[in-house]
Design a protein around this motif. Structure first.
Motif, mmCIF file in Angstrom:
data_model
loop_
_atom_site.group_PDB
_atom_site.id
_atom_site.type_symbol
_atom_site.label_atom_id
_atom_site.label_comp_id
_atom_site.label_asym_id
_atom_site.label_seq_id
_atom_site.Cartn_x
_atom_site.Cartn_y
_atom_site.Cartn_z
ATOM 1 N N TYR A 162 -9.449 -9.524 2.939
ATOM 2 C CA TYR A 162 -8.782 -8.109 2.611
ATOM 3 C C TYR A 162 -9.308 -7.715 1.245
ATOM 4 C CZ TYR A 162 -5.482 -4.632 1.399
ATOM 5 O OH TYR A 162 -5.030 -3.307 1.028
ATOM 6 N N LEU A 163 -9.427 -8.546 0.119
ATOM 7 C CA LEU A 163 -9.904 -8.024 -1.037
ATOM 8 C C LEU A 163 -11.532 -7.716 -0.922
ATOM 9 C CD1 LEU A 163 -8.214 -10.054 -3.802
ATOM 10 C CD2 LEU A 163 -7.576 -8.098 -3.049
ATOM 11 N N ASN A 164 -12.434 -8.263 -0.121
ATOM 12 C CA ASN A 164 -13.664 -7.968 0.032
ATOM 13 C C ASN A 164 -13.760 -6.536 0.792
ATOM 14 O OD1 ASN A 164 -15.008 -9.795 -1.030
ATOM 15 N ND2 ASN A 164 -14.692 -11.245 0.620
ATOM 16 N N ASP A 165 -12.678 -6.166 1.637
ATOM 17 C CA ASP A 165 -12.960 -4.820 2.216
ATOM 18 C C ASP A 165 -11.391 -4.359 2.488
ATOM 19 O OD1 ASP A 165 -14.014 -2.830 3.871
ATOM 20 O OD2 ASP A 165 -14.194 -3.956 5.646
ATOM 21 N N PRO A 166 -10.858 -3.825 1.675
ATOM 22 C CA PRO A 166 -9.642 -3.358 1.654
ATOM 23 C C PRO A 166 -9.133 -2.212 2.467
ATOM 24 C CG PRO A 166 -10.312 -2.728 -0.367
ATOM 25 C CD PRO A 166 -11.282 -3.887 0.221
ATOM 26 N N LEU A 167 -10.454 -1.605 2.945
ATOM 27 C CA LEU A 167 -10.278 -0.252 3.748
ATOM 28 C C LEU A 167 -10.657 -0.520 4.922
ATOM 29 C CD1 LEU A 167 -11.258 2.597 1.335
ATOM 30 C CD2 LEU A 167 -8.848 1.782 1.797
ATOM 31 N N GLY A 168 -11.106 -1.821 5.407
ATOM 32 C CA GLY A 168 -11.566 -2.188 6.726
ATOM 33 C C GLY A 168 -12.963 -1.247 7.189
ATOM 34 N N ILE A 169 -13.792 -0.909 5.971
ATOM 35 C CA ILE A 169 -14.784 -0.335 6.434
ATOM 36 C C ILE A 169 -15.877 -0.909 7.198
ATOM 37 C CG2 ILE A 169 -17.066 0.724 5.281
ATOM 38 C CD1 ILE A 169 -14.950 1.536 2.759
ATOM 39 N N SER A 170 -16.034 -2.324 6.895
ATOM 40 C CA SER A 170 -17.072 -2.966 7.809
ATOM 41 C C SER A 170 -16.701 -3.465 8.889
ATOM 42 C CB SER A 170 -17.162 -4.426 7.058
ATOM 43 O OG SER A 170 -16.264 -5.138 6.917
ATOM 44 N N ILE B 7 0.854 -1.144 0.005
ATOM 45 C CA ILE B 7 0.122 -0.119 -0.065
ATOM 46 C C ILE B 7 0.987 1.364 -0.029
ATOM 47 C CG2 ILE B 7 -1.884 1.162 1.227
ATOM 48 C CD1 ILE B 7 -2.446 -1.607 2.681
ATOM 49 N N GLU B 8 0.555 2.290 -0.939
ATOM 50 C CA GLU B 8 1.283 3.272 -1.050
ATOM 51 C C GLU B 8 0.271 4.534 -0.733
ATOM 52 O OE1 GLU B 8 4.812 3.724 -3.898
ATOM 53 O OE2 GLU B 8 3.277 2.368 -4.707
ATOM 54 N N VAL B 9 0.556 5.555 -0.013
ATOM 55 C CA VAL B 9 -0.352 6.424 0.537
ATOM 56 C C VAL B 9 0.698 7.825 0.404
ATOM 57 C CG1 VAL B 9 -1.846 7.615 2.218
ATOM 58 C CG2 VAL B 9 -1.467 5.273 2.251
ATOM 59 N N TYR B 10 0.106 8.910 -0.427
ATOM 60 C CA TYR B 10 0.788 9.970 -0.578
ATOM 61 C C TYR B 10 -0.092 10.971 -0.935
ATOM 62 C CZ TYR B 10 1.044 7.926 -5.296
ATOM 63 O OH TYR B 10 0.641 7.363 -6.497
ATOM 64 N N ALA B 11 0.144 12.332 -0.761
ATOM 65 C CA ALA B 11 -0.552 13.350 -1.228
ATOM 66 C C ALA B 11 -0.766 13.634 -2.551
ATOM 67 C CB ALA B 11 -0.278 14.659 -0.431
#
Ligand SMILES: [Zn+2]
Length: 101
Positions: free
Chosen positions: A84-92, A25-29
């Motif tokens: 993980y693929l079902n909910d990559p952002l952990g929303i649920s 995972i890469e996170v950048y502005a």
């Protein structure tokens, strides 16, 4: 490399097992240079830059780094890969396990 464990469930991931997944995972502005207009360029940036510097001085190094670029790498077993693929952002799962303030 010999002792890999699933970062989600902790199950050992054996090297001879073919079901092992890496998550990067890469996170950048993100800035869109196309949004800068001639009008923007004519503006006086001095005040804005000054404010930005003051803002940055209030942050610690970790915060600054997180704001610019952050990367993660996880190893997952087959089962967790599916989850993980079902909910990559952990929303649920958000809000579970932690009491709201
Ligand atoms: Zn797992």
């Amino acid at each position: 490399m010999e002792h890999l464990y699933c970062d989600m469930c902790g199950k050992p991931l054996l090297l001879d097992e073919d079901v092992r997944f890496e998550v990067k995972i890469e996170v950048y502005a993100a800035y869109d240079p196309m949004e800068i207009t001639e009008e923007d360029l004519e503006e006086d940036f001095e005040e804005e830059i000054h404010e930005l510097i003051e803002e940055m001085e209030d942050m610690d190094e970790e915060e600054l780094e997180a704001g610019v670029y952050k990367s993660f790498k996880f190893d997952l077993c087959g089962a967790c890969h599916k989850v993980y693929l079902n909910d990559p952002l952990g929303i649920s799962t958000r809000g579970q396990g932690f009491a709201e303030n």
